[in-house]
Design an enzyme around this catalytic site. Structure first.
Site, PDB file in Angstrom:
ATOM      1  N   GLU A 281       0.835  -1.206   0.000  1.00 43.27           N
ATOM      2  CA  GLU A 281       0.000   0.000   0.000  1.00 43.27           C
ATOM      3  C   GLU A 281       0.869   1.255   0.000  1.00 43.27           C
ATOM      4  OE1 GLU A 281      -2.360   2.579   3.287  1.00 43.27           O
ATOM      5  OE2 GLU A 281      -2.195   0.413   3.605  1.00 43.27           O
TER       6      GLU A 281
ATOM      7  N   ASP B 107       0.657   3.839  -3.111  1.00 43.18           N
ATOM      8  CA  ASP B 107       0.231   5.225  -2.945  1.00 43.18           C
ATOM      9  C   ASP B 107       1.077   6.155  -3.814  1.00 43.18           C
ATOM     10  OD1 ASP B 107      -1.170   7.451  -1.313  1.00 43.18           O
ATOM     11  OD2 ASP B 107       0.950   7.855  -0.972  1.00 43.18           O
TER      12      ASP B 107
ATOM     13  N   ASP C 281      -7.042   1.155   0.287  1.00 39.77           N
ATOM     14  CA  ASP C 281      -5.710   0.625   0.589  1.00 39.77           C
ATOM     15  C   ASP C 281      -5.404  -0.602  -0.265  1.00 39.77           C
ATOM     16  OD1 ASP C 281      -5.457   2.589   2.478  1.00 39.77           O
ATOM     17  OD2 ASP C 281      -5.809   1.280   4.208  1.00 39.77           O
TER      18      ASP C 281
ATOM     19  N   GLU D 129      -4.441   0.426  -3.828  1.00 39.60           N
ATOM     20  CA  GLU D 129      -3.056   0.889  -3.903  1.00 39.60           C
ATOM     21  C   GLU D 129      -2.085  -0.283  -3.827  1.00 39.60           C
ATOM     22  OE1 GLU D 129      -3.520   5.367  -1.966  1.00 39.60           O
ATOM     23  OE2 GLU D 129      -3.040   3.669  -0.663  1.00 39.60           O
TER      24      GLU D 129
END
Length: 225
Positions: free
Chosen positions: A38, A42, A111, A114
């Site tokens: 994650e 991101d 989450d 990502e």
């Protein structure tokens, strides 16, 4: 390892299917979970979206690009993409999260999305990752308002329009308040001295009513602003 043919909406052939498995494993289910993926995802999502906006809006300034990116990569924007990919049904959750409906929660879905982006990147490299991920954001990008409007509410845009022409700022006044506490209605006026304009807005909160009044004033001043 033989590539795995995708049978889901992610549509990526994972040479290392363990990456996808980890990307879809919440920390409540134990290690290895998706938090590190994650973290990487991101940054990748921000880069992919930023590059696309840079190309799409060649005349936009840094502020507009930054606001547009923020609109596209926030949790409430990522979660619907995760739902469209049906990630919720594939998440591995701990008993507590499963019982509380974690597979439907925006934060967990965003989450996971990502993490999936990072898994694709680690599996196939950046070019393949961008080619797979960018189409997920196309509809949201196409729905963005013009650069000068993105991320700005009506009151902000009205103030900028007036300041840019060295005009006095608008005045907002509460005209009436009605209804029970659980269903209030507020009517607000927006008054501009130069040029002389008075508009009204009515909504369930004073702030929302002010926004409607400002939007009405903008339509009179400059429908394209």
């Amino acid at each position: 390892m033989v590539a795995v043919v995708p049978t889901d909406r992610i549509e990526h052939r994972f040479a290392n299917p363990g990456l996808l498995e980890q990307a879809l494993t919440h920390r409540s289910a134990g290690a290895p979970h998706n938090e590190r993926l994650e973290f990487l995802g991101d940054s990748l999502v921000n880069l992919i979206v930023a590059e696309a906006l840079y190309v799409r809006w060649p005349q936009a300034d840094e502020g507009a690009l930054t606001r547009a990116r923020a609109e596209l990569v926030r949790e409430s924007a990522l979660a619907p993409i995760a739902r469209s990919l049906e990630l919720g049904a594939r998440l591995t959750l701990g008993p507590g999260e499963m019982k509380s409906g974690g597979h439907r929660r925006d934060s967990i879905l965003a989450d996971a999305l990502e993490a999936v982006v990072a898994a694709i990147y680690l599996d196939a490299g950046f070019e393949a990752c961008r080619a797979r991920v960018l189409p997920w954001f196309e509809a949201a990008m196409a729905a963005l308002p013009p650069p000068h409007k993105v991320g700005k509410d009506a009151k902000t845009r009205l103030q900028e329009w007036l300041q840019g022409r060295q005009k006095p700022l608008p005045l907002y006044a509460l005209l009436s308040e009605s209804g029970e506490d659980h269903a209030k209605s507020f009517r607000v006026s927006c008054s501009i001295a130069q040029p002389p304009i008075a508009t009204e807005g009515e909504a369930g909160s004073r702030r929302a009513a002010e926004q409607l009044a400002a939007e009405a004033a903008l339509r009179q001043l400059d429908p394209n602003y």
